[in-house]
Design an enzyme around this catalytic site. Structure first.
Site, PDB file in Angstrom:
ATOM      1  N   GLU B  49       0.851  -1.179   0.000  1.00 55.15           N
ATOM      2  CA  GLU B  49       0.000   0.000   0.000  1.00 55.15           C
ATOM      3  C   GLU B  49       0.884   1.224   0.000  1.00 55.15           C
ATOM      4  O   GLU B  49       1.730   1.388   0.871  1.00 55.15           O
ATOM      5  CB  GLU B  49      -0.863   0.016   1.265  1.00 55.15           C
ATOM      6  CG  GLU B  49      -2.329  -0.112   0.961  1.00 55.15           C
ATOM      7  CD  GLU B  49      -3.166  -0.063   2.215  1.00 55.15           C
ATOM      8  OE1 GLU B  49      -4.022  -0.935   2.345  1.00 55.15           O
ATOM      9  OE2 GLU B  49      -2.962   0.827   3.050  1.00 55.15           O
ATOM     10  N   ASP B  60      -5.900  10.543   9.215  1.00 57.66           N
ATOM     11  CA  ASP B  60      -4.635  10.002   9.703  1.00 57.66           C
ATOM     12  C   ASP B  60      -4.187  10.657  11.000  1.00 57.66           C
ATOM     13  O   ASP B  60      -4.452  11.831  11.241  1.00 57.66           O
ATOM     14  CB  ASP B  60      -3.546  10.180   8.642  1.00 57.66           C
ATOM     15  CG  ASP B  60      -3.726   9.204   7.498  1.00 57.66           C
ATOM     16  OD1 ASP B  60      -3.629   7.994   7.760  1.00 57.66           O
ATOM     17  OD2 ASP B  60      -3.983   9.649   6.368  1.00 57.66           O
TER      18      ASP B  60
END
Lengths: 406, 272
Positions: B49, B60
């Site tokens: 990823e 995040d």
């Protein structure tokens, strides 16, 4: 008659997915999707609930001090030598700005949804103060995220929030201003989604926020519309409001959208000048993109990275704008213009000296544009400006510009 | 069959759980990204990823936010990320690569231009954190036309009805976010994850990956009990941050971490 924009605007926007044409929507991470549907459902339910409305109306009257008056600024009118200038006095609201119209509504909603913890983001601190105020009154825990840069330039509002019992968390990431505070508030919400209500201060964010905050702020325009008709016997010729995220502007504009003879001007912060790139004017100089839960005009580079904004006014210092303004721009119903820091500062002094009203630096942008527009209009014409907030919070910024400190 | 499906088929035959490491492209320096990817594959990663740096990564935590900031200091944007995949494919034509990021860089490039280029360079999937199925209609059509699998997240807050909807839009695999929170925050609760895996398997035949909150071999192994893939991000990115001034040691350092998790997962796979 065919379906023209004027006849069906209120029924058309937003659609059931929160889209204002191509703008708006629900662009958030999966963890928050449940929460925004829950909020939408609760809002739909209480929006038409007579008990909820009665409680809100009572608070707006007795706690906020509504209706706020409109005021004919005779000296400014004379000085500019054109249209009659009326000010919608949102600066007279409790806590000093229009922001509390919305926080009252959202906090009452939070209470009914059984949430015990309130979070908010703030730029100039007005929304943070308005949130801390309603949280104090309802006895709810309150956390306010504020860019570290704004914590410095709005120290007085930070102290007010603390006095009211809120915890103010300075955000050090990114450009350390409003957009970063919004990022951080969203992160908090994702983490504490079960017990937390996020009171967004402007008409941005994922659906239902842009429509909900607009509905709460539309009291500005509803009052102003009947007040100005009562005072002058007709609709105003033009409306002016400043635009950061756009909540005071949509609050004024929305009830006038079907009055197509009323021209509307939204005034963005041109900062050091649009041509310098150091401004906060996405409608004037940005392009569509996706940020903070909605598609709208953004200040971004060619790679889709959000670029840093600048405005003398912390409340306008934001790279996006509410999606309904993006739509109103595209369909040509509202005009979006900008004034520089210097022009806003000059208007700040002009209003202060001519009328004895010290405006917020945000609202000074609307005054500055009126100073350009009014002289081009005739004395029979009426110009209605949303004076969205008072300037007490800006004393040290204005003093610093004059080389003073205190 | 797509590279992602093929990869999961093979792992299933071998009785193995996939290990999917995440790093942000261009962090701490652009040149080191491709060597890190190769080193992680050599150490036992099955899919990769690769994060697309974004100025406002709202989902995040601080670790990946800082990674984005370091990458953006090097002006790494989506077009560079695609070029890194092209470079990676010069040596590795097998390991699937999923790009992960936010909607705006894709909007800025244009969905069609992105999909075309992504297919050319050998991207296999795209996970757009802030684009739920509700907003994805056009995006899905375009990605599908270019054979890019659209990976979607499922969260602890996702209702069974939404799971259905997501299962219909998802391709490649489904990524379960194991905690309420941003990347790299709390530790996960394995019994809750297990329950969600059961609910999801009733609604999809796609492989299920689990991420957010996996920090070491032990938690990776625990997740491998119930999931088809284990996604590890913040722990790796945290290691990159520690050595940001010394990037040449990063391929080896990250390979070490990946190998540790691979061993822990393998031990558990063998015991199954």
């Amino acid at each position: 008659m065919a379906n023209t924009m004027e006849t069906n605007y209120y029924d058309t926007y937003p659609d059931h997915n929160g889209h204002f044409g191509q703008y708006g929507g629900r662009f958030v991470g999966e963890t928050l999707m449940g929460a925004i549907y829950e909020l939408e459902q609760a809002y739909q339910q209480y929006k038409t609930d007579p008990e909820f409305q009665a409680e809100m109306d009572k608070d707006l009257a007795d706690f906020v001090g509504r209706p706020s008056p409109i005021y004919l600024a005779e000296n400014l009118t004379k000085k500019l030598g054109g249209a009659q200038i009326y000010l919608k006095r949102e600066d007279l609201n409790h806590t000093g700005a229009h922001k509390i119209n919305n926080t009252i509504g959202q906090a009452l909603l939070a209470k009914r949804m059984g949430k015990t913890r309130i979070i908010a983001e703030t730029g100039a601190g007005q929304h943070g103060v308005a949130t801390a105020t309603v949280a104090a009154r309802l006895g709810m825990e309150c956390i306010v995220y504020m860019g570290a840069e704004d914590v410095q330039r709005q120290a007085q509002n930070v102290y007010r929030m603390k006095l009211l019992g809120a915890e103010v968390i300075p955000v050090e990431s990114g450009s350390r201003t409003l957009k970063d505070a919004l990022n951080e508030a969203l992160r908090d919400w994702v983490t504490n989604v079960d017990n937390t209500f996020y009171i967004i201060g402007t008409v941005a964010g994922p659906h239902p926020y842009p429509a909900m905050v607009r509905d709460f702020q539309s009291i500005i325009g509803r009052e102003a519309r009947s007040q100005i008709i009562k005072a002058t016997g007709k609709l105003p010729d033009a409306l002016i409001a400043c635009i950061g995220g756009g909540s005071n502007a949509i609050g004024l504009f929305h009830p006038f959208i079907e009055d197509k003879e009323v021209v509307m001007y939204g005034v963005e912060g041109a900062g050091h000048g649009i041509e310098t790139g150091q401004h906060s004017a996405p409608l004037s100089a940005g392009t569509p993109g996706v940020l903070h839960g909605n598609r709208t005009y953004l200040m971004q580079d060619e790679n889709g990275q959000i670029i840093e904004t600048h405005s003398i006014s912390a409340g306008l210092d934001y790279p996006g704008v509410g999606p309904e303004h993006a739509l109103l721009k595209d369909i040509g119903r509202a005009n979006y213009v900008s004034v520089t820091d210097d022009e806003a500062l000059e208007a700040f002094h002009t209003l202060t000296r001519s009328e004895g009203i010290i405006p917020a630096l945000e609202s000074s942008h609307a005054i500055a544009y009126a100073c350009k527009l009014a002289p081009t209009m005739s004395p029979e014409q009426v110009l209605l400006i949303n004076l969205s907030g008072r300037g007490d919070k800006d004393m040290h910024t204005v003093a610093a510009m004059a080389g003073l400190t205190f | 069959m797509s590279r992602i499906s093929h990869c999961f088929e093979k792992l299933k035959t071998d009785g193995q759980t996939a290990l999917i490491p995440y790093i942000t492209a261009g962090d701490p320096e652009p040149w080191v990204t491709v060597p890190i990817l190769h080193a992680m594959v050599d150490a036992g990663a099955n899919l990769l990823e690769l994060g697309i740096p974004f100025s406002d990564p709202m989902s995040d935590g601080p670790v990946i936010q800082k990674a984005c900031e370091r990458a953006l200091k090097n002006d790494v944007s989506l077009k560079h990320v695609l070029d890194m995949v092209r470079q990676f494919r010069e040596k590795d034509k097998i390991t699937p690569i999923v790009l992960m990021g936010y909607a705006n860089p894709l909007e800025a490039m244009g969905y069609e231009a992105f999909a075309k280029r992504a297919e050319e360079v050998g991207v296999d999937g795209i996970l757009t954190v802030d684009m739920p199925p509700e907003e994805s209609e056009q995006f899905l059509t375009i990605m599908d036309a270019h054979n890019i699998d659209t990976i979607f997240l499922v969260a602890p807050t996702t209702s069974p009805e939404r799971m259905e909807k997501i299962a219909q839009s998802a391709k490649g695999f489904i990524y379960y976010v194991s905690i309420k929170g941003v990347t790299g925050s709390a530790s996960l609760d394995i019994s809750e994850v297990s329950e969600k895996m059961t609910q999801l398997r009733q609604r999809t035949s796609l492989p299920l990956g689990v991420g957010f909150g996996i920090r070491d071999g032990k938690s990776a192994a625990a997740v491998s009990e119930v999931a088809d893939a284990v996604v590890v991000g913040s722990t790796l990115v945290g290691r990159i941050a520690e050595h940001a001034n010394n990037p040449e040691i990063l391929p080896e350092a990250l390979a070490g971490l990946v190998a540790e998790m691979r061993h822990a997962i393998n031990a558990r796979d063998m015991a199954k």
